[in-house]
Structures are given as structure tokens and as C-alpha cells.
Design an enzyme around this catalytic site. Structure first.
Site, PDB file in Angstrom:
ATOM      1  N   PRO A  46      61.698  30.421 -11.470  1.00 45.16           N
ATOM      2  CA  PRO A  46      61.203  31.285 -12.556  1.00 45.16           C
ATOM      3  C   PRO A  46      62.291  32.194 -13.127  1.00 45.16           C
ATOM      4  O   PRO A  46      62.089  32.807 -14.171  1.00 45.16           O
ATOM      5  CB  PRO A  46      60.075  32.082 -11.904  1.00 45.16           C
ATOM      6  N   GLU A 103      59.735  32.101  -0.700  1.00 49.11           N
ATOM      7  CA  GLU A 103      59.959  33.257  -1.579  1.00 49.11           C
ATOM      8  C   GLU A 103      61.301  33.182  -2.272  1.00 49.11           C
ATOM      9  O   GLU A 103      61.555  33.872  -3.235  1.00 49.11           O
ATOM     10  CB  GLU A 103      59.840  34.557  -0.785  1.00 49.11           C
ATOM     11  N   ARG A 129      60.701  10.890 -21.926  1.00 51.25           N
ATOM     12  CA  ARG A 129      60.037  10.347 -23.111  1.00 51.25           C
ATOM     13  C   ARG A 129      60.907  10.422 -24.355  1.00 51.25           C
ATOM     14  O   ARG A 129      60.557   9.861 -25.388  1.00 51.25           O
ATOM     15  CB  ARG A 129      58.674  11.007 -23.329  1.00 51.25           C
ATOM     16  N   ASP A 153      55.937  14.287 -32.637  1.00 54.57           N
ATOM     17  CA  ASP A 153      55.309  15.190 -31.677  1.00 54.57           C
ATOM     18  C   ASP A 153      55.362  16.641 -32.118  1.00 54.57           C
ATOM     19  O   ASP A 153      56.304  17.069 -32.767  1.00 54.57           O
ATOM     20  CB  ASP A 153      56.042  15.144 -30.330  1.00 54.57           C
TER      21      ASP A 153
HETATM   22 CL1  6GU Z   1      60.887  26.261 -12.243  1.00 59.26          CL
HETATM   23  N1  6GU Z   1      59.530  27.450 -10.319  1.00 59.26           N
HETATM   24  C1  6GU Z   1      58.579  28.275  -9.875  1.00 59.26           C
HETATM   25  N2  6GU Z   1      58.427  28.447  -8.558  1.00 59.26           N
HETATM   26  N3  6GU Z   1      57.784  28.960 -10.667  1.00 59.26           N
HETATM   27  C2  6GU Z   1      57.955  28.774 -11.975  1.00 59.26           C
HETATM   28  C3  6GU Z   1      58.910  27.931 -12.517  1.00 59.26           C
HETATM   29  C4  6GU Z   1      59.703  27.270 -11.638  1.00 59.26           C
HETATM   30  N4  6GU Z   1      58.825  27.963 -13.847  1.00 59.26           N
HETATM   31  C5  6GU Z   1      57.849  28.820 -14.117  1.00 59.26           C
HETATM   32  N5  6GU Z   1      57.320  29.310 -12.996  1.00 59.26           N
END
Ligand code: 6GU
Length: 267
Positions: free
Chosen positions: A93, A133, A171, A186
Site C-alpha cells: 500500500p 504487518e 490483456r 476500454d
Molecule cells: Cl499492493 N498490498 C496490500 N497489502 N494492500 C494494498 C495494496 C497492496 N494495494 C492497496 N492496498
């Protein structure tokens, strides 16, 4: 036997979660046709201790566990060499936000490989799925070359994100989609949301298909679709319009919308 256009190497503690999605539909056919190849690598297979431990407590204390660096380095370097010559992408994230533009960047080496004269090895993308974590920072610093997030929310691991990246990138390889026009129409490909689609019957529960689509007038249909794409984007994702490639005609149409329907909610 010709090399696939693109090879994905996925490093994960949960390889089993990939099979159902990768063994279905378009991505299954793409693998069967050797357009893409996906290799799953279980990080746990590169542990050397008796209990195959892949995580440990954080230095400095605090909650949660941290993925240990050794099995990750060993896994990635055993498969890809040391140092790896292909991108090693950590799904996290904290990464840069994934979108259609990033998907196009990632597929680019595969598209170039398709026009190369010689039988070269396939371009590869390594996808490293974080869990727990966190992951020892030295993996980011000394092994990973790119970090990608699929959106502003937190998943329990990078596995779903890796599937999202594999799908969106694959794709874009010619031949992966059955339709020869491929991904061109798309949503997002053109910088706009896609126009609405209809199929038979022409009237369903009294709801008709727009007359223009039955007219056989291809110029009129093309103009209607373009205007619907502009209307949808204006209604739902006005943030996309400043970056969309627009013709003078498109701009006139949008100006008319602004004049006629000031901030209309989605119809
Ligand atoms: Cl790539 N990993 C995780 N654990 N949570 C996420 C993410 C990735 N992308 C958005 N949330």
C-alpha cells in the site's frame, strides 16, 4: 515453440490463492497459447531452518510480525539471478498507485519483444507479495526496484494486488483478448470511461435499446458512442477530463453539457 511475450514470476507465501483465477477464462487461454507464462514461487521453499520460518518480531518492539529478508533474497536471486536483471516489483500500500498508464509501462518490454527479429529470452516481471504487518526494509532498499499499490485501502497481503497487475498487464498483449481491437475501447484506455453497451433483445421489459444503435449508420453510432463516453466521464469522473485527449468537437460537446446540465447527478 516460441518464447512467451511476457513472463511473470510471483513470489508469495500463499501460491495456492492464485490458481483459481489464473486457471480461468482469458488468462488461462493466454497461458495455453504461450502469450504469457506465470511462475509461482513459494518463499517458504527458500527457508533453511527446520520450521521454515518466514517472519520474525520487529526490532524496537511493537505489534505484528515482519517478513524476514533471507528467504526473500534467496528466492528472488535463485530464480532471477543476482542482481536480478528484470524489474522486481513489491506489492504494497506504500507503492505508487497502479493505473492504466502503469499497466502500459509494464507491458512495454513485452510489446517491443514481439517485434524483435531474434529469438530473445522473454521479458520478465517479478512480483513480490508482502504479508503480515510488513517486510524487512532491506528488501525494499536492496532487492526491489519498484513498489506498486492498487488503491488507497489496506489488503491483508499483496496477492490480490499481484493478480490485478497480472490481469491488467496481460490483456494489453496482442492476442490475449479474443477481439482484434483488443483493449482499445476500454474504459481508461482512451482516458475516458467507456460508452454503454447493449445486446439483444431490442426491447426488454419495455426498455428499448437506443434507436441509433439499430440504425446501421456507423458514423452516427461512432459519434453517439463518443458523446456517451464524454457524458459518462463528465458525470462520474470529471477528474479524468483534463488529462484526456479531446478533439475540438469533444470540447464543444462538453461545453454544451456544462451550459445545459450544470452539475447534473448521474442520470
Ligand atoms: Cl499492493 N498490498 C496490500 N497489502 N494492500 C494494498 C495494496 C497492496 N494495494 C492497496 N492496498
Amino acid at each position: 515453440m516460441t518464447a512467451p511475450a511476457l513472463q511473470f514470476d510471483v513470489f508469495t507465501l500463499f501460491p495456492d490463492v492464485f490458481a483459481p483465477y489464473l486457471q480461468s477464462s482469458i488468462l488461462l487461454r493466454a497461458q495455453q497459447r504461450q502469450l504469457i507464462q506465470i511462475q509461482l514461487h513459494n518463499i517458504r521453499d527458500w527457508t533453511t531452518d527446520r520450521h521454515h520460518i518466514t517472519d520474525d518480531e520487529p526490532y524496537g518492539g511493537g505489534g505484528g510480525m515482519v517478513m524476514k529478508p533471507e528467504p526473500i533474497f534467496t528466492a528472488v536471486e535463485s530464480v532471477l539471478g543476482s542482481p536480478p536483471t528484470c524489474p522486481v516489483i513489491l506489492l504494497t500500500p506504500q507503492g505508487r498507485l497502479f493505473n492504466q498508464g502503469v499497466a502500459r509501462q509494464l507491458v512495454q518490454p513485452a510489446l517491443e519483444g514481439l517485434t524483435a527479429a531474434a529469438e530473445l529470452p522473454s521479458p520478465r516481471l517479478a512480483l513480490l507479495c508482502g504479508r503480515y504487518e510488513g517486510i524487512d526494509e532491506r528488501v525494499r532498499q536492496y532487492l526491489v526496484s519498484d513498489e506498486i499499490s492498487i488503491g488507497d485501502y489496506v489488503l491483508t497481503g499483496g496477492e490480490l494486488a499481484a493478480l490485478v497487475v497480472i490481469d491488467a498487464v496481460s490483456r494489453l498483449i496482442p492476442g490475449v483478448l479474443g477481439d482484434p481491437d483488443g483493449a482499445e475501447d476500454d474504459s481508461h484506455a482512451s482516458g475516458l470511461l467507456e460508452y454503454p453497451h447493449y445486446t439483444r433483445p431490442p426491447e426488454f421489459r419495455g426498455y428499448p435499446v437506443p434507436e441509433v444503435l439499430l440504425s446501421g449508420d456507423h458514423a452516427r453510432i461512432a459519434r453517439w458512442r463518443r458523446e456517451q463516453a464524454l457524458l459518462r466521464t463528465w458525470q462520474r469522473r470529471p477528474d479524468m477530463l483534463p488529462n484526456a485527449p479531446l478533439s475540438d468537437k469533444d470540447r464543444k460537446f462538453l461545453a454544451k453539457l456544462e451550459a445545459e446540465l450544470p452539475q447534473e447527478p448521474d442520470a
